[in-house]
Design an enzyme around this catalytic site. Sequence first.
Site, PDB file in Angstrom:
ATOM      1  N   CYS A   9      -8.121  59.365  -0.784  1.00  0.00           N
ATOM      2  CA  CYS A   9      -7.818  61.514  -0.365  1.00  0.00           C
ATOM      3  C   CYS A   9      -7.525  60.700   1.277  1.00  0.00           C
ATOM      4  O   CYS A   9      -6.616  59.096   1.137  1.00  0.00           O
ATOM      5  CB  CYS A   9      -9.160  61.502   0.099  1.00  0.00           C
ATOM      6  SG  CYS A   9     -10.358  60.974  -0.054  1.00  0.00           S
ATOM      7  N   ASN A  12     -11.464  58.865   2.788  1.00  0.00           N
ATOM      8  CA  ASN A  12     -12.299  58.000   1.906  1.00  0.00           C
ATOM      9  C   ASN A  12     -13.259  58.210   1.323  1.00  0.00           C
ATOM     10  O   ASN A  12     -14.933  57.182   1.301  1.00  0.00           O
ATOM     11  CB  ASN A  12     -12.079  56.187   1.397  1.00  0.00           C
ATOM     12  CG  ASN A  12     -12.544  55.703  -0.034  1.00  0.00           C
ATOM     13  OD1 ASN A  12     -12.906  54.602   0.248  1.00  0.00           O
ATOM     14  ND2 ASN A  12     -12.877  56.291  -0.671  1.00  0.00           N
ATOM     15  N   CYS A  14     -15.458  61.844   1.066  1.00  0.00           N
ATOM     16  CA  CYS A  14     -14.877  62.816   0.380  1.00  0.00           C
ATOM     17  C   CYS A  14     -15.239  62.806  -0.508  1.00  0.00           C
ATOM     18  O   CYS A  14     -15.570  63.138  -2.135  1.00  0.00           O
ATOM     19  CB  CYS A  14     -14.612  64.325   1.031  1.00  0.00           C
ATOM     20  SG  CYS A  14     -16.099  64.113   3.015  1.00  0.00           S
ATOM     21  N   ARG A  15     -13.759  63.447  -1.154  1.00  0.00           N
ATOM     22  CA  ARG A  15     -12.814  63.873  -2.059  1.00  0.00           C
ATOM     23  C   ARG A  15     -12.685  62.398  -2.814  1.00  0.00           C
ATOM     24  O   ARG A  15     -12.980  62.736  -4.482  1.00  0.00           O
ATOM     25  CB  ARG A  15     -12.074  64.304  -2.216  1.00  0.00           C
ATOM     26  CG  ARG A  15     -11.547  65.457  -1.333  1.00  0.00           C
ATOM     27  CD  ARG A  15     -10.304  66.473  -1.276  1.00  0.00           C
ATOM     28  NE  ARG A  15      -9.845  65.917  -0.012  1.00  0.00           N
ATOM     29  CZ  ARG A  15      -8.752  65.597   0.588  1.00  0.00           C
ATOM     30  NH1 ARG A  15      -8.106  67.076  -0.085  1.00  0.00           N
ATOM     31  NH2 ARG A  15      -8.680  65.716   1.502  1.00  0.00           N
ATOM     32  N   SER A  16     -12.211  62.044  -2.176  1.00  0.00           N
ATOM     33  CA  SER A  16     -11.753  59.899  -3.735  1.00  0.00           C
ATOM     34  C   SER A  16     -13.425  59.833  -4.129  1.00  0.00           C
ATOM     35  O   SER A  16     -13.209  58.712  -5.214  1.00  0.00           O
ATOM     36  CB  SER A  16     -11.322  58.817  -2.982  1.00  0.00           C
ATOM     37  OG  SER A  16     -11.305  58.505  -1.750  1.00  0.00           O
ATOM     38  N   ASP A 127     -10.080  69.794   1.114  1.00  0.00           N
ATOM     39  CA  ASP A 127     -10.862  68.780   1.696  1.00  0.00           C
ATOM     40  C   ASP A 127     -12.277  69.394   2.392  1.00  0.00           C
ATOM     41  O   ASP A 127     -11.689  70.849   2.443  1.00  0.00           O
ATOM     42  CB  ASP A 127      -9.757  68.315   3.163  1.00  0.00           C
ATOM     43  CG  ASP A 127     -10.800  67.199   3.789  1.00  0.00           C
ATOM     44  OD1 ASP A 127     -11.943  66.784   3.526  1.00  0.00           O
ATOM     45  OD2 ASP A 127     -10.577  66.814   4.508  1.00  0.00           O
TER      46      ASP A 127
END
Length: 163
Positions: A9, A12, A14-16, A127
């Site tokens: 993401c 690195n 939140c999402r990933s 995001d």
Amino acid sequence: MTYRISFVCTGNICRSPMAESVFRARIAETGLDGLVEVDSAGTGGWHEGEPADPRTVAVLREHDYGSEHIARQFQPSWFSRLDLVIALDSGHLKALRRLAPTEQEAAKVRLLRSYDPAAGDDLDVPDPYYGGRDGFEECLEMVEAASTGLLAAVREHLEGRAA
């Protein structure tokens, strides 16, 4: 031979890391943890060395996922050791494909939600960083939904290698 996947993401945090934790759990549940390695990174290095966002950690823990994580930036040299690079949105997809040293390595980059047949046309995982907690919950739901299809694709690939 180990199959290697990296989720990517922006920063690195939140999402990933969420995708990494969820997919690592799926791998363990199916007994593939010795055959598949999972990690994550960001397209930028703004948060290198930092833990995941506290909201990411809270949502992961509440849903019984591991949350150990230290942010890092994706490096083009990693393409040669990775089998699959999973982008969390179309901006990451484009950035990663530009970083790829060859067309063959650029072809390793896929959108996570492309593995979710119910995702429709919008394959971006939004995001959640600038929003509230509900955005992190929504992110987790999208990641979990796509992980089922991604796991099926990885299993198919592993079975093809064994044949």
